[in-house]
Design a protein around this motif. Sequence first.
Motif, mmCIF file in Angstrom:
data_model
loop_
_atom_site.group_PDB
_atom_site.id
_atom_site.type_symbol
_atom_site.label_atom_id
_atom_site.label_comp_id
_atom_site.label_asym_id
_atom_site.label_seq_id
_atom_site.Cartn_x
_atom_site.Cartn_y
_atom_site.Cartn_z
ATOM 1 N N ILE A 465 0.848 -1.188 0.000
ATOM 2 C CA ILE A 465 0.000 0.000 0.000
ATOM 3 C C ILE A 465 0.890 1.247 0.000
ATOM 4 N N PRO A 466 0.376 2.393 -0.460
ATOM 5 C CA PRO A 466 1.166 3.634 -0.463
ATOM 6 C C PRO A 466 1.160 4.263 0.928
ATOM 7 N N GLU A 467 1.985 3.746 1.793
ATOM 8 C CA GLU A 467 1.962 4.145 3.193
ATOM 9 C C GLU A 467 2.177 5.654 3.347
ATOM 10 N N ILE A 468 1.612 6.228 4.400
ATOM 11 C CA ILE A 468 1.725 7.669 4.618
ATOM 12 C C ILE A 468 3.130 8.035 5.100
ATOM 13 N N ASP A 469 3.508 9.269 4.827
ATOM 14 C CA ASP A 469 4.750 9.856 5.330
ATOM 15 C C ASP A 469 5.998 9.063 4.937
ATOM 16 N N THR A 470 5.964 8.449 3.761
ATOM 17 C CA THR A 470 7.140 7.776 3.202
ATOM 18 C C THR A 470 7.397 8.434 1.842
ATOM 19 N N ASP A 471 7.853 7.683 0.850
ATOM 20 C CA ASP A 471 7.893 8.238 -0.505
ATOM 21 C C ASP A 471 6.481 8.567 -0.983
ATOM 22 N N THR A 472 5.526 7.872 -0.410
ATOM 23 C CA THR A 472 4.122 8.073 -0.741
ATOM 24 C C THR A 472 3.410 8.689 0.470
ATOM 25 N N ASP A 473 2.118 8.990 0.298
ATOM 26 C CA ASP A 473 1.385 9.616 1.406
ATOM 27 C C ASP A 473 -0.082 9.223 1.393
ATOM 28 N N GLY A 474 -0.324 7.933 1.225
ATOM 29 C CA GLY A 474 -1.695 7.466 1.303
ATOM 30 C C GLY A 474 -2.428 7.509 -0.018
ATOM 31 N N ALA A 475 -3.756 7.511 0.062
ATOM 32 C CA ALA A 475 -4.619 7.406 -1.106
ATOM 33 C C ALA A 475 -5.680 8.503 -1.065
ATOM 34 N N TYR A 476 -6.364 8.687 -2.185
ATOM 35 C CA TYR A 476 -7.307 9.793 -2.389
ATOM 36 C C TYR A 476 -8.728 9.310 -2.138
ATOM 37 N N VAL A 477 -9.429 9.973 -1.226
ATOM 38 C CA VAL A 477 -10.772 9.535 -0.834
ATOM 39 C C VAL A 477 -11.744 9.556 -2.012
ATOM 40 N N ASN A 478 -11.542 10.438 -2.985
ATOM 41 C CA ASN A 478 -12.446 10.481 -4.135
ATOM 42 C C ASN A 478 -12.183 9.374 -5.149
ATOM 43 N N TYR A 479 -11.100 8.607 -4.963
ATOM 44 C CA TYR A 479 -10.869 7.401 -5.757
ATOM 45 C C TYR A 479 -10.959 6.201 -4.805
ATOM 46 N N PRO A 480 -12.109 5.946 -4.215
ATOM 47 C CA PRO A 480 -12.199 4.925 -3.162
ATOM 48 C C PRO A 480 -11.882 3.528 -3.680
ATOM 49 N N ASP A 481 -11.339 2.731 -2.767
ATOM 50 C CA ASP A 481 -10.886 1.374 -3.098
ATOM 51 C C ASP A 481 -11.133 0.499 -1.879
ATOM 52 N N VAL A 482 -12.112 -0.402 -1.963
ATOM 53 C CA VAL A 482 -12.463 -1.218 -0.796
ATOM 54 C C VAL A 482 -11.369 -2.212 -0.435
ATOM 55 N N ASP A 483 -10.392 -2.411 -1.316
ATOM 56 C CA ASP A 483 -9.265 -3.274 -0.952
ATOM 57 C C ASP A 483 -8.444 -2.669 0.193
ATOM 58 N N LEU A 484 -8.643 -1.381 0.467
ATOM 59 C CA LEU A 484 -7.942 -0.724 1.572
ATOM 60 C C LEU A 484 -8.683 -0.879 2.896
ATOM 61 N N GLY A 485 -9.670 -1.747 2.917
ATOM 62 C CA GLY A 485 -10.401 -2.015 4.145
ATOM 63 C C GLY A 485 -11.789 -1.408 4.116
ATOM 64 N N THR A 486 -12.631 -1.886 5.015
ATOM 65 C CA THR A 486 -14.001 -1.398 5.115
ATOM 66 C C THR A 486 -14.331 -1.066 6.563
ATOM 67 N N ALA A 487 -15.408 -0.320 6.733
ATOM 68 C CA ALA A 487 -15.748 0.226 8.043
ATOM 69 C C ALA A 487 -16.075 -0.843 9.080
#
Length: 529
Positions: A465-487
């Motif tokens: 996953i594009p972990e936060i505060d690394t070379d990457t910084d997470g994902a965009y809420v307007n491009y939702p992806d349920v593979d990143l977990g669900t509520a």
Amino acid sequence: MAAAGVSAVSLGVGAAGPAAADSAGAPGVLGGQSVLPGDPRYQTLSQGFNQRWSSRPAYIRLAGSDADAVAALKTALDKGLRPTIRGGGHCYEGFVDNDRGVILDLSTLRGVRAARDKFGAPTYCVEGGATNWDVYTSLFRTYGVTLPAGSCYSVGAGGHVSGGGYGLLSRRDGLTVDHLVQVDVVTVRGGTVELTTAHRDDPATSPESDLFWAHTGGGGGNFGVVLRYHFARLPKPPPRVWLSSVAWSWADLLKHPEDFRRLVENFGSFFAQHSGPKETVYRGLFAILKLTHRTNGNVVLLSQWDEDDPSPLEEFLAAMEAGLTSRAVVQSYAAGGVLLPYPDKRRQMPWFQATMTLNPSGANQRGKYKSAYQRRRFTPTHIDAFWEWLTKTVPGMDLTQTLVQIDSYGCRINEHKPAEAAIPQRDSVMKLQYQTYWTDPAQDAAHLAYLSGLYQAVYKATNGIPEIDTDTDGAYVNYPDVDLGTADQKHPAYQRLYYKQNYARLRKAKKTWDEKNVFHHAQSVTLPS
């Protein structure tokens, strides 16, 4: 007089709702319509843009006014029906679909006009059902201003803005929410359905302050029904822009794999260098690198430059070709749904016409999407994974509409602090969107598996996953992806990847404004435990 921040249009839960007696398709007393099964509009209004998703709601309510939206939500709750809210219907997952519940459809509330906020200051008001194209045409033709929002014309403002929407002018003008001053939202608080106005200048300790802030990147469908957004001090668009569209043939890249690597390195390095908040020269440049699957035929670079002198654009394009054996040519066919049908590599045209040219929403197909923010240049692991998966062939699969789209980011976006708005990614230099499209439902599993494999390979160094505060910084809420977990899961990744440290305040707003969790979906903001 209504209390500060709350409209007098309110109905306590338990009162009779005037919309309840509507027959299928008949105008309601407050201006709305209920569309029931059997109505010729029902199937269309039950399905959004992504053909993977459809549902069978009890009915769809086309809201016709403030009072109707309040009454429609109250009626749904009185009937024990779960509501979901739909504007443009472009949700990438099935969050606005609703079996046996009620879809509150705002698509007839699409006005864009000059207005006043609750303190009497002038604003530009955009109704929740307006599309990007409604926004651009009305703001430009009537007032000579624009909103730095997305290029897809049919995307609804209701969800786009609340997720922190961006577009081709965002490097020079910021995100949509950077200009937002007020939201008018139908909320359910303390058992009462009411229209609440929340303003940027409400007292910091007030509940309305949290509600406003939650709509500056907290995502749609979490806190209420947004009827209107109010914006202030919107920018004027440039009179003219240069559009450029060049391509590299996959036939050449397969002969020279090092050219693919160098191209991606060049793009990443350029924007790592020219996307800071103090950038001056290239603030008006927005570029999109479309790394298509090899079966598409070519990799495409689209660019928009907002000044009359094309020299900086030419220098950028030269920087992209530096060190490559393969030479760029004029784009000759579509990549990722976009084709500029021009015989030259760059062309100057009026901004509005350029916006028309770059506004495709694509065909209605089945689709899957993933995203990532990129804070630094790409690593060898990232580029190796792009190459491996975009040159991979899978028997029986059509991957011609599969790509990694890399958008430039930063500049004015990065002038803001992470907690200033709910969208926290404020030092990224690129934003990536992974996309795959197909039409045959029998191909669902194969396309989902392919995109998941590509994504996990790119971010192998951070557990897929594009972990936060690394070379990457997470994902965009307007491009939702349920593979990143669900509520319904314990500690799902999406809460961290979408919202970072801002999630705690979003949950606080949720507790205050939706303590019964009326507004929820598979990746909604959850109530504090």
